[in-house]
Design a protein around this motif. Structure first.
Motif, PDB file in Angstrom:
ATOM      1  N   UNK A  91       0.821  -1.208   0.000  1.00 16.66           N
ATOM      2  CA  UNK A  91       0.000   0.000   0.000  1.00 16.66           C
ATOM      3  C   UNK A  91       0.860   1.264   0.000  1.00 16.66           C
ATOM      4  N   UNK A  92       2.049   1.190   0.612  1.00 16.88           N
ATOM      5  CA  UNK A  92       2.963   2.345   0.562  1.00 16.88           C
ATOM      6  C   UNK A  92       3.341   2.670  -0.876  1.00 16.88           C
ATOM      7  N   UNK A  93       3.341   1.671  -1.743  1.00 22.27           N
ATOM      8  CA  UNK A  93       3.623   1.875  -3.169  1.00 22.27           C
ATOM      9  C   UNK A  93       2.352   2.254  -3.932  1.00 22.27           C
ATOM     10  N   UNK A  94       1.238   2.357  -3.221  1.00 23.33           N
ATOM     11  CA  UNK A  94      -0.065   2.699  -3.795  1.00 23.33           C
ATOM     12  C   UNK A  94      -0.542   1.658  -4.810  1.00 23.33           C
ATOM     13  N   UNK A  95      -0.252   0.390  -4.506  1.00 23.60           N
ATOM     14  CA  UNK A  95      -0.688  -0.707  -5.364  1.00 23.60           C
ATOM     15  C   UNK A  95      -1.857  -1.410  -4.669  1.00 23.60           C
ATOM     16  N   UNK A  96      -2.998  -1.577  -5.353  1.00 24.09           N
ATOM     17  CA  UNK A  96      -4.136  -2.259  -4.737  1.00 24.09           C
ATOM     18  C   UNK A  96      -3.871  -3.751  -4.540  1.00 24.09           C
ATOM     19  N   UNK A  97      -4.680  -4.361  -3.685  1.00 27.57           N
ATOM     20  CA  UNK A  97      -4.507  -5.747  -3.257  1.00 27.57           C
ATOM     21  C   UNK A  97      -5.708  -6.578  -3.687  1.00 27.57           C
ATOM     22  N   UNK A  98      -5.438  -7.836  -4.040  1.00 17.37           N
ATOM     23  CA  UNK A  98      -6.481  -8.850  -4.222  1.00 17.37           C
ATOM     24  C   UNK A  98      -6.185  -9.931  -3.199  1.00 17.37           C
ATOM     25  N   UNK A  99      -7.172 -10.248  -2.363  1.00 21.36           N
ATOM     26  CA  UNK A  99      -6.937 -11.197  -1.283  1.00 21.36           C
ATOM     27  C   UNK A  99      -8.215 -11.942  -0.923  1.00 21.36           C
ATOM     28  N   UNK A 100      -8.040 -12.946  -0.081  1.00 19.63           N
ATOM     29  CA  UNK A 100      -9.181 -13.710   0.446  1.00 19.63           C
ATOM     30  C   UNK A 100      -9.876 -12.935   1.567  1.00 19.63           C
ATOM     31  N   UNK A 101     -11.077 -13.342   1.864  1.00 24.62           N
ATOM     32  CA  UNK A 101     -11.895 -12.702   2.900  1.00 24.62           C
ATOM     33  C   UNK A 101     -11.630 -13.286   4.293  1.00 24.62           C
ATOM     34  N   UNK A 102     -10.375 -13.575   4.604  1.00 29.58           N
ATOM     35  CA  UNK A 102     -10.030 -14.135   5.913  1.00 29.58           C
ATOM     36  C   UNK A 102      -8.912 -13.319   6.558  1.00 29.58           C
ATOM     37  N   UNK A 103      -8.834 -13.414   7.864  1.00 31.00           N
ATOM     38  CA  UNK A 103      -7.726 -12.837   8.599  1.00 31.00           C
ATOM     39  C   UNK A 103      -7.641 -11.323   8.522  1.00 31.00           C
ATOM     40  N   UNK A 104      -6.533 -10.828   9.054  1.00 31.67           N
ATOM     41  CA  UNK A 104      -6.309  -9.390   9.101  1.00 31.67           C
ATOM     42  C   UNK A 104      -6.146  -8.787   7.713  1.00 31.67           C
ATOM     43  N   UNK A 105      -5.622  -9.559   6.763  1.00 30.87           N
ATOM     44  CA  UNK A 105      -5.430  -9.013   5.415  1.00 30.87           C
ATOM     45  C   UNK A 105      -6.780  -8.684   4.794  1.00 30.87           C
ATOM     46  N   UNK A 106      -7.698  -9.643   4.793  1.00 28.97           N
ATOM     47  CA  UNK A 106      -9.036  -9.382   4.267  1.00 28.97           C
ATOM     48  C   UNK A 106      -9.733  -8.254   5.022  1.00 28.97           C
ATOM     49  N   UNK A 107      -9.589  -8.271   6.340  1.00 28.71           N
ATOM     50  CA  UNK A 107     -10.194  -7.237   7.182  1.00 28.71           C
ATOM     51  C   UNK A 107      -9.662  -5.847   6.827  1.00 28.71           C
ATOM     52  N   UNK A 108      -8.339  -5.723   6.706  1.00 33.72           N
ATOM     53  CA  UNK A 108      -7.732  -4.419   6.421  1.00 33.72           C
ATOM     54  C   UNK A 108      -8.050  -3.939   5.015  1.00 33.72           C
TER      55      UNK A 108
END
Length: 179
Positions: A136-153
């Motif tokens: 995110x510091x590089x301003x690149x969007x994320x594709x992730x699963x709906x689990x854990x802190x990553x999905x939450x954030x």
């Protein structure tokens, strides 16, 4: 002890399922913001990246499936980090393995390689994810699963796209093409 602090609301929920009586506070990790230099885009391809150490629990099987199934010559798949899978060690076709990097280098590496999307597909609920923060510091969007802190954030801070856990690699590739 006087207080229990965990790095995400998701981690707090997991602990509270078992230890209902404990007072737990969620406080995200503090991080040093890494300065980056934006540059003129040089690639017309859609560049996606997997970041960090690629082991099975971090999504190496998904990465390998995407490399094998990707027939779209405009989608390039990059790995920044090391892989435990011998099939992912060398670059080939639309797959580029950049190898290991040191903490703090990732944001600029993503910018310098025209990365459009970072994929984070851990197969268990991560408690935070520094690679998400650095992406995110590089301003690149994320594709992730709906689990854990990553999905939450990603959902809470609108950092990209969330897909259902256990989505097949074929469906993930369709989502990447849609994006």
């Amino acid at each position: 002890f006087d207080k229990i602090i965990v790095p995400s609301e998701n981690t707090k929920k997991i602990f509270k399922k078992i230890y209902k009586e404990l007072d737990i506070e969620a406080v995200e990790h503090g991080v040093t913001v890494i300065e980056t230099k934006q540059k003129q885009r040089t690639s017309e391809d859609f560049n996606i990246a997997f970041v960090g150490a690629m082991a099975i629990h971090k999504g190496s099987n998904i990465l390998k499936d995407l490399v094998n199934k990707n027939k779209n010559s405009n989608i390039k798949i990059h790995l920044f980090g090391k892989s435990e899978d011998p099939h992912l060690v060398k670059s080939k076709g639309n797959y580029i393995n950049h190898g290991k990097y040191t903490r703090g280098e990732l944001p600029q590496l993503l910018i310098d390689n025209d990365i459009d999307l970072v994929c984070i597909f851990a197969t268990w609920p991560e408690t935070y994810s520094y690679t998400l923060t650095e992406s995110y510091m590089a301003q690149v969007p994320i594709l992730t699963f709906d689990i854990g802190a990553v999905g939450e954030r990603v959902e809470k801070d609108e950092l990209g796209w969330i897909i259902k856990f256990n989505t097949s690699s074929t469906e993930i590739l369709k989502k990447i093409e849609e994006i």
